[in-house]
Write an enzyme that holds these catalytic residues in place. Structure first.
Site, short mmCIF file in Angstrom:
data_model
loop_
_atom_site.label_atom_id
_atom_site.label_comp_id
_atom_site.label_asym_id
_atom_site.label_seq_id
_atom_site.Cartn_x
_atom_site.Cartn_y
_atom_site.Cartn_z
N GLU A 134 50.80 25.08 57.58
CA GLU A 134 50.78 25.16 56.11
C GLU A 134 52.10 25.75 55.65
OE1 GLU A 134 47.76 27.56 54.29
OE2 GLU A 134 46.12 26.64 55.41
N GLU A 186 43.73 22.33 43.34
CA GLU A 186 42.30 22.47 43.62
C GLU A 186 41.71 23.51 42.66
OE1 GLU A 186 41.42 22.47 48.07
OE2 GLU A 186 43.61 22.63 48.10
N LYS A 221 39.50 26.84 43.61
CA LYS A 221 40.01 27.92 44.43
C LYS A 221 40.27 29.14 43.56
CE LYS A 221 42.25 27.27 48.14
NZ LYS A 221 43.25 27.06 49.20
N GLU A 226 46.11 30.11 43.55
CA GLU A 226 45.68 29.21 44.62
C GLU A 226 45.32 27.81 44.11
OE1 GLU A 226 45.62 29.73 47.87
OE2 GLU A 226 46.18 31.85 47.88
#
Length: 346
Positions: free
Chosen positions: A259, A310, A313, A318
């Protein structure tokens, strides 16, 4: 022989023009924590359209795996942390492998199984290595241990000393956890997965770390470590991990950057322009295949986090690491793989 040689030369020339090997393809992490995301089949179609040839899944989502069949996309599939305890039972590990890997193989091109993600040594750390061993033994039972590798993904909180990069080492209080894992990876010819975020290093210490150093935009070397010069923080952090692995007996085992990303909103230095600079520069660096000052010329397999914003999250920052909006439009143009047939795929 005199008749074959020109033909071989012509084939080699054709191959070099139309199938150049100018670096590592850039992988992407496919997170699914949003209630407005495209279907799994549409998402994998988008991967193919954008020439994204590597994907990381955090769990063996069946719809995603079905969509990945016969796509040629290489896959890291994760064992969720919540499943680790069950996989300390060899029978459960065999069942997990059968249901989530063997049932899709070889139509799905599995490359790694990540047994856990960023597991805290104090909260489940004792489960990771037994689960890794059982998954490996299950793979060996299927004679696939040389084709699909078993690993786990760590974060940088396990690092104790991080400066200079050549002094990198794991924290003393977690060596009971890291060193046996490094030993296992060495014995099975695998790689360590590491989540590396210059963003968090920068926002945690903006006094000593410049933004240009974190974004790959510094015009010259910023940090010298002996004869090694570092022009960007990503290389420095990766070399910290290499040094830590060496100090834990891992020699020169590979490190896969499982990541890395930069948020476009929601926090300090989180902006569209900074995210664009980070992702495009990191992708270019991966494709160039230059390695790091500690390991020059060695490609660095890297996965950008993440495919989409997203919205489920937390905390807020995030939610904003996506390369694409949920409507499948790119936030910024990124070339994920080398040029093919004279055109760049963005």
């Amino acid at each position: 022989m005199s008749q074959i040689t020109p033909l071989l030369l012509l084939v080699a020339l054709f191959t070099s023009i139309f199938n150049p090997t100018s670096g590592e393809p850039v992988g992407v992490c496919y997170g699914m924590m949003g209630n407005n995301l495209p279907s799994h089949s549409d998402t994998i179609a988008l991967f193919r359209e954008k020439n994204i040839r590597r994907v990381r899944l955090y769990d063996p989502n069946q719809a995603a795996l079905n969509a990945l069949k016969n796509s040629g996309i290489e896959v890291i599939v994760g064992v969720p942390n919540s499943d680790l305890r069950s996989l300390t039972n060899p029978s459960s590990a065999r069942s997990w492998l059968q249901n989530n890997v063997l049932n899709y193989y070889p139509a799905v091109s599995f490359k790694y199984i990540s047994v856990g993600n960023e597991v805290s040594p104090g909260n489940g750390g004792d489960l990771v290595l037994p689960a890794m061993r059982n998954v490996y033994d299950a793979l060996r039972g299927a004679n696939l241990q040389d084709r699909i590798k078993v690993s786990t993904a760590i974060d940088m909180t396990l690092i104790g000393n991080s400066f200079p990069p050549s002094s990198g080492e794991f924290r003393g209080d977690v060596r009971w956890y890291t060193d046996p894992i490094i030993g296992f990876l060495t014995s099975t010819n695998s790689a360590l997965l590491a989540n590396i975020y210059p963003y968090f290093s920068y926002v945690g210490n903006p006094r000593d770390i410049s933004l240009s150093y974190a974004l790959f935009t510094s015009p010259s070397v910023v940090v010298w470590d002996g004869s090694r010069g570092y022009q960007n923080l990503f290389d420095a952090l990766l070399d910290v991990v290499y040094s830590a692995v060496e100090r834990s007996g891992g020699g020169s085992i590979p490190v896969v950057v499982s990541e890395s990303g930069w948020p476009s909103n929601g926090g300090n230095a989180a902006s569209f322009d900074n995210a664009r600079a980070y992702y495009t520069n990191l992708a270019a660096r991966v494709r160039e295949n230059r390695g790091t000052p500690k390991r020059p010329g060695r490609g660095v397999e890297t996965y950008l986090f993440a495919m989409f914003d997203e919205n489920q999250k937390s905390p807020e920052i995030e939610k904003n690491f996506g390369l694409f909006f949920p409507n499948k439009q790119p936030k910024f143009p990124i070339t994920f793989s080398a040029v093919r047939a004279g055109t760049a795929v963005e």
